[in-house]
Scaffold this motif. Structure first.
Motif, PDB file in Angstrom:
ATOM      1  N   ALA A   1     109.600  -7.619  62.367  1.00 37.15           N
ATOM      2  CA  ALA A   1     110.438  -7.434  61.169  1.00 37.15           C
ATOM      3  C   ALA A   1     110.626  -8.742  60.405  1.00 37.15           C
ATOM      4  O   ALA A   1     110.532  -8.781  59.169  1.00 37.15           O
ATOM      5  CB  ALA A   1     111.797  -6.865  61.582  1.00 37.15           C
TER       6      ALA A   1
ATOM      7  N   ALA B   1     117.003  -5.014  64.125  1.00 35.72           N
ATOM      8  CA  ALA B   1     115.890  -5.725  63.496  1.00 35.72           C
ATOM      9  C   ALA B   1     115.852  -5.493  61.987  1.00 35.72           C
ATOM     10  O   ALA B   1     115.575  -6.412  61.209  1.00 35.72           O
ATOM     11  CB  ALA B   1     114.575  -5.284  64.131  1.00 35.72           C
ATOM     12  N   LEU B   2     116.126  -4.255  61.565  1.00 37.47           N
ATOM     13  CA  LEU B   2     116.141  -3.962  60.123  1.00 37.47           C
ATOM     14  C   LEU B   2     117.282  -4.701  59.429  1.00 37.47           C
ATOM     15  O   LEU B   2     117.123  -5.185  58.294  1.00 37.47           O
ATOM     16  CB  LEU B   2     116.270  -2.457  59.904  1.00 37.47           C
ATOM     17  CG  LEU B   2     115.049  -1.614  60.289  1.00 37.47           C
ATOM     18  CD1 LEU B   2     115.352  -0.124  60.120  1.00 37.47           C
ATOM     19  CD2 LEU B   2     113.838  -2.009  59.445  1.00 37.47           C
TER      20      LEU B   2
ATOM     21  N   ALA C   1     116.114  -8.168  58.987  1.00 37.41           N
ATOM     22  CA  ALA C   1     115.133  -8.253  57.899  1.00 37.41           C
ATOM     23  C   ALA C   1     115.821  -8.211  56.542  1.00 37.41           C
ATOM     24  O   ALA C   1     115.429  -8.930  55.606  1.00 37.41           O
ATOM     25  CB  ALA C   1     114.124  -7.112  58.018  1.00 37.41           C
TER      26      ALA C   1
ATOM     27  N   TYR D   1     120.408 -10.813  64.743  1.00 42.20           N
ATOM     28  CA  TYR D   1     119.785  -9.714  65.486  1.00 42.20           C
ATOM     29  C   TYR D   1     120.430  -9.532  66.852  1.00 42.20           C
ATOM     30  O   TYR D   1     120.826  -8.417  67.229  1.00 42.20           O
ATOM     31  CB  TYR D   1     118.287  -9.972  65.636  1.00 42.20           C
ATOM     32  CG  TYR D   1     117.621  -9.069  66.655  1.00 42.20           C
ATOM     33  CD1 TYR D   1     117.355  -7.737  66.352  1.00 42.20           C
ATOM     34  CD2 TYR D   1     117.277  -9.547  67.924  1.00 42.20           C
ATOM     35  CE1 TYR D   1     116.757  -6.900  67.292  1.00 42.20           C
ATOM     36  CE2 TYR D   1     116.684  -8.720  68.864  1.00 42.20           C
ATOM     37  CZ  TYR D   1     116.427  -7.397  68.545  1.00 42.20           C
ATOM     38  OH  TYR D   1     115.854  -6.566  69.471  1.00 42.20           O
TER      39      TYR D   1
END
Length: 490
Positions: A307, A427-428, A431, A460
């Protein structure tokens, strides 16, 4: 080391303890490797780096011929606990003969490969094969006896020695020859490191032992050939269709993506002896839970690495390795996705082979290897190194799907969807933070890139540990047992 700490570490279950040791070694070696590759890239440039990676590719091919799967077969048979000396002696004899065969094949085909004529690669490859006979025989024997931690430490010693020797040799002006020499000497050093735990004695072996090794090694060899294609077909085809410099760019980009494989590599190396032993005893019920948890922990790093890496890959290559390597940004992004799929492929393939179903593992890897070769031939001439990355991603995906299809007939294969969802969400979110960061802060120097990486990683793990208390508690307990500090606020 304090006795209390030793007692706490000894109390940790073997697979977790060995995985943590291997994780520490893997992280240290990989970070050291990243730094050294950055140095080599800046000093030697992409063309000579490409030559070195071609050496590794050709060595991999001929070493596979020189092993023919007997190394994996020896580990399997020795780990079962019967006739260990006889199996090791048979393996060493077969490997010696096959190294000779491999060398003769290399000499026979070398006139037809332009790459092998340059930089006297043939002589270096022969020297590496001889070193591999010594180092490989000893480490395989130690691994088969269940000394997984020692084998993992030997791997670390190998890598550290290689990198140190290579750095000194390159700085002294030996150029790419210093890289070759460091690689060979390190193999010998790792074998010497394991000698203390090599308790085998030469023993008479019979045709029964040879037949047992050959029966199992055939499938290991075929599986290994498929793995070899995944590892080096792209390198060799890029070298054939393009320039050495393109090989250097692609392999450096691939190395960068291994930042997401620390945990997968650490855990996978500890599973084979345990799973093999349980399989030999007919106890497969202990495998599914460990397999599921292994996949979860593999994704723990692979997903966030992909990501964040997709957004930062071009800048990372530019600042860390040099402007010539920045063109590998797109290929790097594709290869980061590959590492997510690789988590499933590694653990499923390791399990299927360990429980004595190497034939099905070959069917999967063989089918994927054929697809890999075809896609490399079709895509590299059209879209270059990005084509090689796409070929690898698609073929490894096929491999993982087929492995799951075969393994589910013997072991209950499950993914912890709840934990996976927590990992993906965290993770998103990371990102999204990096995207916002990029909008306000142009990445004009390496420090700004590192800030983005570090801040994203902290975000994260904080989010993940808040969402998934089970992952948090397991990692916290392991850290405390190893005497590592753990932030109370987490």
């Amino acid at each position: 080391m304090p006795p209390q700490l030793i007692n706490r570490i000894s109390a940790i279950p073997p697979i977790q303890r060995q995985s943590m040791i291997q994780l520490g070694v893997t992280i240290a070696v990989t970070l050291f490797g990243f730094v050294s590759t950055m140095l080599f890239s800046h000093i030697l440039g992409k063309d000579l780096m490409g030559v070195y990676y071609l050496f590794l590719a050709y060595y991999g091919v001929f070493n596979m011929i020189g092993d023919a799967g007997f190394g994996g077969a020896a580990v399997k048979r020795i780990s079962e606990g019967k006739d260990q000396n006889a199996y090791l002696t048979a393996y060493a004899t077969l490997r010696f003969l096959l190294i000779i065969v491999s060398t003769l094949v290399l000499l026979a085909v070398s006139p037809y490969f332009v790459d092998l004529k340059e930089y006297e690669l043939v002589h270096w490859i022969i020297a590496a094969l001889a070193a591999a006979f010594f180092g490989g025989t000893i480490t395989m024997g130690v691994y088969g006896l269940g000394h997984v931690g020692i084998r993992n430490l030997a791997t670390g010693v190998n890598e550290f020695a290689r990198i140190l020797i290579q750095i000194v040799a390159v700085l002294l002006g030996y150029s790419v020859a210093g890289l070759f020499g460091g690689f060979i000497i390190a193999i010998i050093i790792s074998g010497i490191f394991c000698l203390k735990y090599f308790t085998f004695r030469p023993a008479r072996f019979t045709t029964r032992h040879l037949k047992s090794l050959i029966t199992y090694s055939l499938w290991i060899f075929l599986i290994g050939s498929g793995s070899l294609i995944f590892s080096y077909a792209d390198t060799i085809f890029i070298g054939y269709f393009m320039e050495n410099g393109d090989v250097g760019v692609y392999r450096v980009a691939l190395q960068l993506t291994t930042a997401g494989t620390f945990i997968t590599t650490a855990i996978a190396g500890t599973l084979t002896p345990k799973f093999s032993n349980w399989s030999a005893k007919g106890d497969l019920t202990r495998i599914p839970g460990i397999l599921t948890r292994s996949i979860t922990y593999g994704l723990l790093l692979a997903v966030p690495a992909a990501a964040g890496g997709i957004l930062l890959s071009e800048r990372l290559l530019y600042f860390f390795y040099g402007a010539d390597f920045a063109v590998g940004g797109t290929a790097c992004a594709i290869l980061l996705l590959l590492q997510i799929v690789n988590v499933f492929m590694v653990f499923l393939g390791t399990t299927l082979s360990a429980i004595d179903h190497a034939r099905q593992s070959f069917y999967a890897s063989g089918s994927a290897a054929i697809l890999n070769v075809v896609l490399n031939v079709l895509l590299i001439p059209i879209i270059g190194i990005e084509g090689a990355a796409v070929a690898s991603l698609l073929s490894i995906t096929l491999n993982a799907v087929l492995l799951r299809h075969y393994l589910k007939h013997y072991v209950d294969v499950r993914c912890d969807l709840r934990a996976a969802a927590h990992i993906v969400f965290s993770a998103l979110l990371m990102a999204a933070f990096i995207l916002v960061y990029l909008q306000f802060i142009p990445l004009t120097n390496v420090f700004l890139v590192l800030i983005a990486v570090a801040a994203g990683a902290v975000l994260y793990f904080v989010v993940l540990f808040r969402l998934d208390r089970e992952i948090h508690d397991e990692i916290a307990d392991l850290a405390k047992q190893f005497g590592l500090p753990w932030p109370c606020w987490l």
